[in-house]
Design a protein around this motif. Sequence first.
Motif, mmCIF file in Angstrom:
data_model
loop_
_atom_site.group_PDB
_atom_site.id
_atom_site.type_symbol
_atom_site.label_atom_id
_atom_site.label_comp_id
_atom_site.label_asym_id
_atom_site.label_seq_id
_atom_site.Cartn_x
_atom_site.Cartn_y
_atom_site.Cartn_z
ATOM 1 N N VAL A 110 3.394 5.904 1.185
ATOM 2 C CA VAL A 110 2.295 4.602 1.360
ATOM 3 C C VAL A 110 4.003 3.694 1.696
ATOM 4 O O VAL A 110 3.409 2.615 2.941
ATOM 5 C CB VAL A 110 1.864 3.623 0.018
ATOM 6 C CG1 VAL A 110 1.072 2.657 0.285
ATOM 7 C CG2 VAL A 110 0.500 4.915 0.122
ATOM 8 N N ARG A 111 4.839 3.359 1.521
ATOM 9 C CA ARG A 111 5.918 2.086 1.147
ATOM 10 C C ARG A 111 6.042 2.348 2.922
ATOM 11 O O ARG A 111 6.438 1.236 3.719
ATOM 12 C CB ARG A 111 6.892 2.298 0.564
ATOM 13 C CG ARG A 111 7.608 1.086 0.695
ATOM 14 C CD ARG A 111 8.877 1.247 -0.547
ATOM 15 N NE ARG A 111 10.251 2.356 -0.427
ATOM 16 C CZ ARG A 111 9.767 3.594 -1.583
ATOM 17 N NH1 ARG A 111 8.871 3.625 -1.968
ATOM 18 N NH2 ARG A 111 10.319 4.846 -0.904
ATOM 19 N N LYS A 112 6.762 3.457 3.226
ATOM 20 C CA LYS A 112 6.731 3.249 4.550
ATOM 21 C C LYS A 112 5.710 3.142 5.835
ATOM 22 O O LYS A 112 5.956 2.563 6.759
ATOM 23 C CB LYS A 112 7.312 4.853 4.587
ATOM 24 C CG LYS A 112 8.135 5.856 4.504
ATOM 25 C CD LYS A 112 8.355 7.609 4.657
ATOM 26 C CE LYS A 112 9.847 7.792 3.802
ATOM 27 N NZ LYS A 112 10.480 8.795 3.509
ATOM 28 N N TRP A 113 4.853 3.265 5.490
ATOM 29 C CA TRP A 113 2.699 3.211 5.892
ATOM 30 C C TRP A 113 3.207 2.052 6.241
ATOM 31 O O TRP A 113 3.087 1.153 7.647
ATOM 32 C CB TRP A 113 1.691 3.643 6.146
ATOM 33 C CG TRP A 113 2.118 5.396 6.133
ATOM 34 C CD1 TRP A 113 3.771 6.001 6.535
ATOM 35 C CD2 TRP A 113 1.154 5.988 5.578
ATOM 36 N NE1 TRP A 113 2.844 7.283 6.683
ATOM 37 C CE2 TRP A 113 1.496 7.655 5.942
ATOM 38 C CE3 TRP A 113 -0.076 6.169 4.771
ATOM 39 C CZ2 TRP A 113 0.828 8.200 5.788
ATOM 40 C CZ3 TRP A 113 -1.147 6.902 4.896
ATOM 41 C CH2 TRP A 113 -0.651 8.375 5.669
ATOM 42 N N MET A 114 3.839 1.333 5.236
ATOM 43 C CA MET A 114 3.157 -0.178 4.744
ATOM 44 C C MET A 114 4.121 -0.935 5.966
ATOM 45 O O MET A 114 4.274 -2.030 6.445
ATOM 46 C CB MET A 114 3.722 -0.637 3.082
ATOM 47 C CG MET A 114 2.243 -0.719 2.840
ATOM 48 S SD MET A 114 1.590 -1.901 3.081
ATOM 49 C CE MET A 114 1.618 -3.155 2.038
#
Length: 481
Positions: free
Chosen positions: A13-17
């Motif tokens: 989720v951090r990479k997507w954000m």
Amino acid sequence: MARGSHSFKKSTVRKWMISYLVATLIPLFLVCIGAFVVLSMSSSFITYSNNITASFVQSSFHDVLSRINEIKAEIVVDTDFDKVRDMNDISEVSSLDLFYSSSDIRRLEQSSSKVKELFLYSPAKDWYISNQSWGGTNEMAKSLSLSSDNAESESILREEIWDVRLYDLSEDKILILMPLSYIRSLNSNYVSVGIVVSKNDLFPSVIDEFHDVVIYNEKTGSLVYSLSGKIDESILSSLDFGTTKNVGNYIISVSEESIMDLKSIVVINKSIYFHDYYVLIGVIVLILLVAIAFGLFLTLRIVQRDWLHFQAAAEASGVDLEKLPSGQGEYAPFVSSVSDLKAQKEELSHMVSKQRKSLQESAFRKLLNGDATVTKETLSALGVEILSECFFVAMCQSKEKDASEYLKEILDDSSVFPFQSEYGEVFIINVQETKDEGFYDSLMERVEKDEVLSSLSVSLFHRGLESIRDCYLEAISVNEY
């Protein structure tokens, strides 16, 4: 396990954000940077333009003062003004002489288009002479209306001056006061000159509402005149000629040289000039903040939705997200699932191929044993394509390359079916119906030429599947012979 799933979800989720925010916010920041770049370029242009404006102001101011000095010189050397220059009291001179002096003043006044009005006065002796009247300085003060307070106007004309003074008469006129001569011995009565000029003649049309023109006395270090009347006098000190500087909230350009110890200075208040730019940047920053807030909200919603789809896809592919470490990529579950599926497919394909080959060898072995149950349909079901009813059997050996591959190479329009027997590797060869006895001669010539096979034994052509046994026995006989 749940802890591992949480770690994987957190990193994904951090990479997507980060990727979503970069794609969303970078264009907005570029717009903001572009606005500041435009402001900086505009500031540089205005700095350069202000320097040019200062040169225009100096030129116009120089032209006006030059004409005034010419008029002063004529008054000093003209004998018609002798009585006026030496006059202690206006009553000492006859009205006729005063009339002549007034006419001479009118003549000088009309000799220049830049001079609107001209008069002589003596603050020490309390008299004045203009183009059509004469009297005490208090009467002159009333006619000029230098100030709403007549006493203040009168005190200005009663003050002895030995430099240049400028005063606003109206929105479009300026009064210039200066001594008739700066040499005190030649000007014992402190006679001074008053000249009314147009602002447009004194200051060029390039001056607009954003510019302030300042006349500064370099010798006395004092402010002589300010077009706006709002300039801070403290910012005018230590300014070199021909320079443009940013001082506080001002852009200040100084003329290249002084005129009678006077500096012509053009000042721009950046807060006023760049007001529209500042408003635009404020609007852009506000839009940027709103866009960032909305982008964060939208990104969170998109990431949550995408994670649900990701989780559902992972479960559908048979991957347990709770067993994945966070160090793997976000698509590692699918890559692992596809890799496993590919391996299973390859293993299954290998098993099928191996089983089919085993069945084919079993069918050919039955044919060699004379089993009539093996038909063309049986072989077709096992993936064996029968070209014709014509067969022969070959037995050969090779140490340099695979004999099966070599036979397939030289018999490109025939089908070669290898299998192992107690006599070694045997090949059942199905040829086209067009083959004749010359085929053997060309085959042997090719084999002898290539020198790949160490031995080769072949049977004659036979027709039908049931004849394969005879072919095999013939090949064995040739090999033993």
